[in-house]
Design a protein around this motif. Structure first.
Motif, PDB file in Angstrom:
ATOM      1  N   MET A   1       0.822  -1.197   0.000  1.00 17.11           N
ATOM      2  CA  MET A   1       0.000   0.000   0.000  1.00 17.11           C
ATOM      3  C   MET A   1       0.870   1.267   0.000  1.00 17.11           C
ATOM      4  O   MET A   1       0.639   2.158  -0.780  1.00 17.11           O
ATOM      5  N   VAL A   2       1.871   1.301   0.880  1.00 11.96           N
ATOM      6  CA  VAL A   2       2.746   2.469   0.931  1.00 11.96           C
ATOM      7  C   VAL A   2       3.576   2.579  -0.342  1.00 11.96           C
ATOM      8  O   VAL A   2       3.795   3.683  -0.855  1.00 11.96           O
ATOM      9  N   GLN A   3       4.010   1.437  -0.877  1.00  8.41           N
ATOM     10  CA  GLN A   3       4.799   1.464  -2.105  1.00  8.41           C
ATOM     11  C   GLN A   3       3.984   2.024  -3.266  1.00  8.41           C
ATOM     12  O   GLN A   3       4.496   2.781  -4.085  1.00  8.41           O
ATOM     13  N   GLN A   4       2.709   1.661  -3.337  1.00  6.47           N
ATOM     14  CA  GLN A   4       1.839   2.180  -4.392  1.00  6.47           C
ATOM     15  C   GLN A   4       1.589   3.676  -4.199  1.00  6.47           C
ATOM     16  O   GLN A   4       1.531   4.428  -5.160  1.00  6.47           O
ATOM     17  N   PHE A   5       1.461   4.095  -2.942  1.00  9.03           N
ATOM     18  CA  PHE A   5       1.228   5.505  -2.630  1.00  9.03           C
ATOM     19  C   PHE A   5       2.420   6.365  -3.069  1.00  9.03           C
ATOM     20  O   PHE A   5       2.248   7.430  -3.644  1.00  9.03           O
ATOM     21  N   LEU A   6       3.629   5.887  -2.817  1.00  2.00           N
ATOM     22  CA  LEU A   6       4.835   6.654  -3.119  1.00  2.00           C
ATOM     23  C   LEU A   6       5.408   6.407  -4.507  1.00  2.00           C
ATOM     24  O   LEU A   6       6.318   7.110  -4.932  1.00  2.00           O
ATOM     25  N   LYS A   7       4.878   5.415  -5.211  1.00  2.00           N
ATOM     26  CA  LYS A   7       5.408   5.071  -6.532  1.00  2.00           C
ATOM     27  C   LYS A   7       5.246   6.259  -7.486  1.00  2.00           C
ATOM     28  O   LYS A   7       4.153   6.767  -7.686  1.00  2.00           O
ATOM     29  N   PRO A   8       6.356   6.702  -8.080  1.00  2.00           N
ATOM     30  CA  PRO A   8       6.262   7.857  -8.977  1.00  2.00           C
ATOM     31  C   PRO A   8       5.559   7.514 -10.288  1.00  2.00           C
ATOM     32  O   PRO A   8       5.757   6.447 -10.850  1.00  2.00           O
ATOM     33  N   ASP A   9       4.724   8.400 -10.725  1.00  2.00           N
ATOM     34  CA  ASP A   9       4.174   8.334 -12.072  1.00  2.00           C
ATOM     35  C   ASP A   9       4.146   9.763 -12.609  1.00  2.00           C
ATOM     36  O   ASP A   9       4.445  10.715 -11.898  1.00  2.00           O
ATOM     37  N   TRP A  10       3.813   9.906 -13.852  1.00  2.00           N
ATOM     38  CA  TRP A  10       3.934  11.208 -14.489  1.00  2.00           C
ATOM     39  C   TRP A  10       3.034  12.249 -13.848  1.00  2.00           C
ATOM     40  O   TRP A  10       3.399  13.425 -13.757  1.00  2.00           O
ATOM     41  N   ARG A  11       1.857  11.862 -13.369  1.00  2.00           N
ATOM     42  CA  ARG A  11       0.939  12.833 -12.765  1.00  2.00           C
ATOM     43  C   ARG A  11       1.526  13.430 -11.492  1.00  2.00           C
ATOM     44  O   ARG A  11       1.465  14.640 -11.290  1.00  2.00           O
ATOM     45  N   LYS A  12       2.074  12.563 -10.646  1.00  2.00           N
ATOM     46  CA  LYS A  12       2.635  13.036  -9.381  1.00  2.00           C
ATOM     47  C   LYS A  12       3.850  13.926  -9.610  1.00  2.00           C
ATOM     48  O   LYS A  12       4.022  14.945  -8.940  1.00  2.00           O
ATOM     49  N   ILE A  13       4.678  13.543 -10.555  1.00  2.00           N
ATOM     50  CA  ILE A  13       5.880  14.329 -10.841  1.00  2.00           C
ATOM     51  C   ILE A  13       5.514  15.683 -11.437  1.00  2.00           C
ATOM     52  O   ILE A  13       6.083  16.711 -11.059  1.00  2.00           O
ATOM     53  N   VAL A  14       4.537  15.709 -12.342  1.00  2.00           N
ATOM     54  CA  VAL A  14       4.114  16.973 -12.954  1.00  2.00           C
ATOM     55  C   VAL A  14       3.506  17.889 -11.900  1.00  2.00           C
ATOM     56  O   VAL A  14       3.821  19.092 -11.861  1.00  2.00           O
ATOM     57  N   LEU A  15       2.654  17.362 -11.035  1.00  2.00           N
ATOM     58  CA  LEU A  15       2.042  18.192 -10.002  1.00  2.00           C
ATOM     59  C   LEU A  15       3.088  18.707  -9.015  1.00  2.00           C
ATOM     60  O   LEU A  15       3.071  19.881  -8.646  1.00  2.00           O
ATOM     61  N   TYR A  73       6.299  16.562  -3.059  1.00  2.00           N
ATOM     62  CA  TYR A  73       6.029  15.281  -3.702  1.00  2.00           C
ATOM     63  C   TYR A  73       5.030  14.472  -2.877  1.00  2.00           C
ATOM     64  O   TYR A  73       4.103  13.872  -3.423  1.00  2.00           O
ATOM     65  N   LEU A  74       5.198  14.456  -1.556  1.00  2.00           N
ATOM     66  CA  LEU A  74       4.236  13.745  -0.695  1.00  2.00           C
ATOM     67  C   LEU A  74       2.849  14.367  -0.804  1.00  2.00           C
ATOM     68  O   LEU A  74       1.841  13.653  -0.797  1.00  2.00           O
ATOM     69  N   LEU A  75       2.786  15.677  -0.910  1.00  2.00           N
ATOM     70  CA  LEU A  75       1.500  16.350  -1.088  1.00  2.00           C
ATOM     71  C   LEU A  75       0.857  15.950  -2.409  1.00  2.00           C
ATOM     72  O   LEU A  75      -0.353  15.681  -2.465  1.00  2.00           O
ATOM     73  N   SER A  76       1.637  15.869  -3.477  1.00  2.00           N
ATOM     74  CA  SER A  76       1.071  15.453  -4.766  1.00  2.00           C
ATOM     75  C   SER A  76       0.624  13.993  -4.709  1.00  2.00           C
ATOM     76  O   SER A  76      -0.403  13.635  -5.293  1.00  2.00           O
ATOM     77  N   CYS A  77       1.364  13.136  -3.995  1.00  2.00           N
ATOM     78  CA  CYS A  77       0.932  11.740  -3.815  1.00  2.00           C
ATOM     79  C   CYS A  77      -0.399  11.682  -3.084  1.00  2.00           C
ATOM     80  O   CYS A  77      -1.296  10.924  -3.460  1.00  2.00           O
ATOM     81  N   LEU A  78      -0.531  12.488  -2.038  1.00  2.00           N
ATOM     82  CA  LEU A  78      -1.776  12.515  -1.259  1.00  2.00           C
ATOM     83  C   LEU A  78      -2.943  13.017  -2.103  1.00  2.00           C
ATOM     84  O   LEU A  78      -4.043  12.453  -2.059  1.00  2.00           O
ATOM     85  N   ILE A  79      -2.710  14.049  -2.895  1.00  2.00           N
ATOM     86  CA  ILE A  79      -3.776  14.594  -3.748  1.00  2.00           C
ATOM     87  C   ILE A  79      -4.266  13.543  -4.732  1.00  2.00           C
ATOM     88  O   ILE A  79      -5.483  13.334  -4.893  1.00  2.00           O
ATOM     89  N   PHE A  80      -3.358  12.836  -5.392  1.00  2.00           N
ATOM     90  CA  PHE A  80      -3.791  11.837  -6.364  1.00  2.00           C
ATOM     91  C   PHE A  80      -4.349  10.590  -5.698  1.00  2.00           C
ATOM     92  O   PHE A  80      -5.208   9.920  -6.270  1.00  2.00           O
TER      93      PHE A  80
END
Length: 90
Positions: A1-15, A73-80
């Motif tokens: 669960m945590v790994q999926q939350f923190l896993k980078p993808d283009w949306r999180k990086i762009v935000l 980055y953690l904030l963008s992970c939380l938003i998505f």
């Protein structure tokens, strides 16, 4: 669960990049610092010399810059994560 939350993808990086760009400091004559949530550029009181030219020492704090990047980055992970949870319920 945590790994999926923190896993980078283009949306999180762009935000995270967008949030970092809008937190960059400007350079008005009354410049006091920049960086959100932690200031990574700081200066003392800037007396105005000449036609609106500030005369003050500006310090760069690299630790705060790294912490800003992590926090944003953690904030963008939380938003998505919230966005995906709400979208699945609908």
């Amino acid at each position: 669960m945590v790994q999926q939350f923190l896993k980078p993808d283009w949306r999180k990086i762009v935000l995270a990049t967008f949030l970092m760009i809008i937190s960059l400091p400007g350079y008005p004559p009354y410049y006091r610092g920049g960086g959100i949530p932690l200031p990574y550029f700081t200066s003392g009181k800037c007396p105005i010399i000449g036609p609106n030219l500030p005369s003050c020492a500006i310090r760069f704090i690299p630790v705060n810059l790294v912490l800003d990047i992590i926090i944003l980055y953690l904030l963008s992970c939380l938003i998505f994560w919230i966005y995906d949870k709400v979208r699945k319920k609908s």
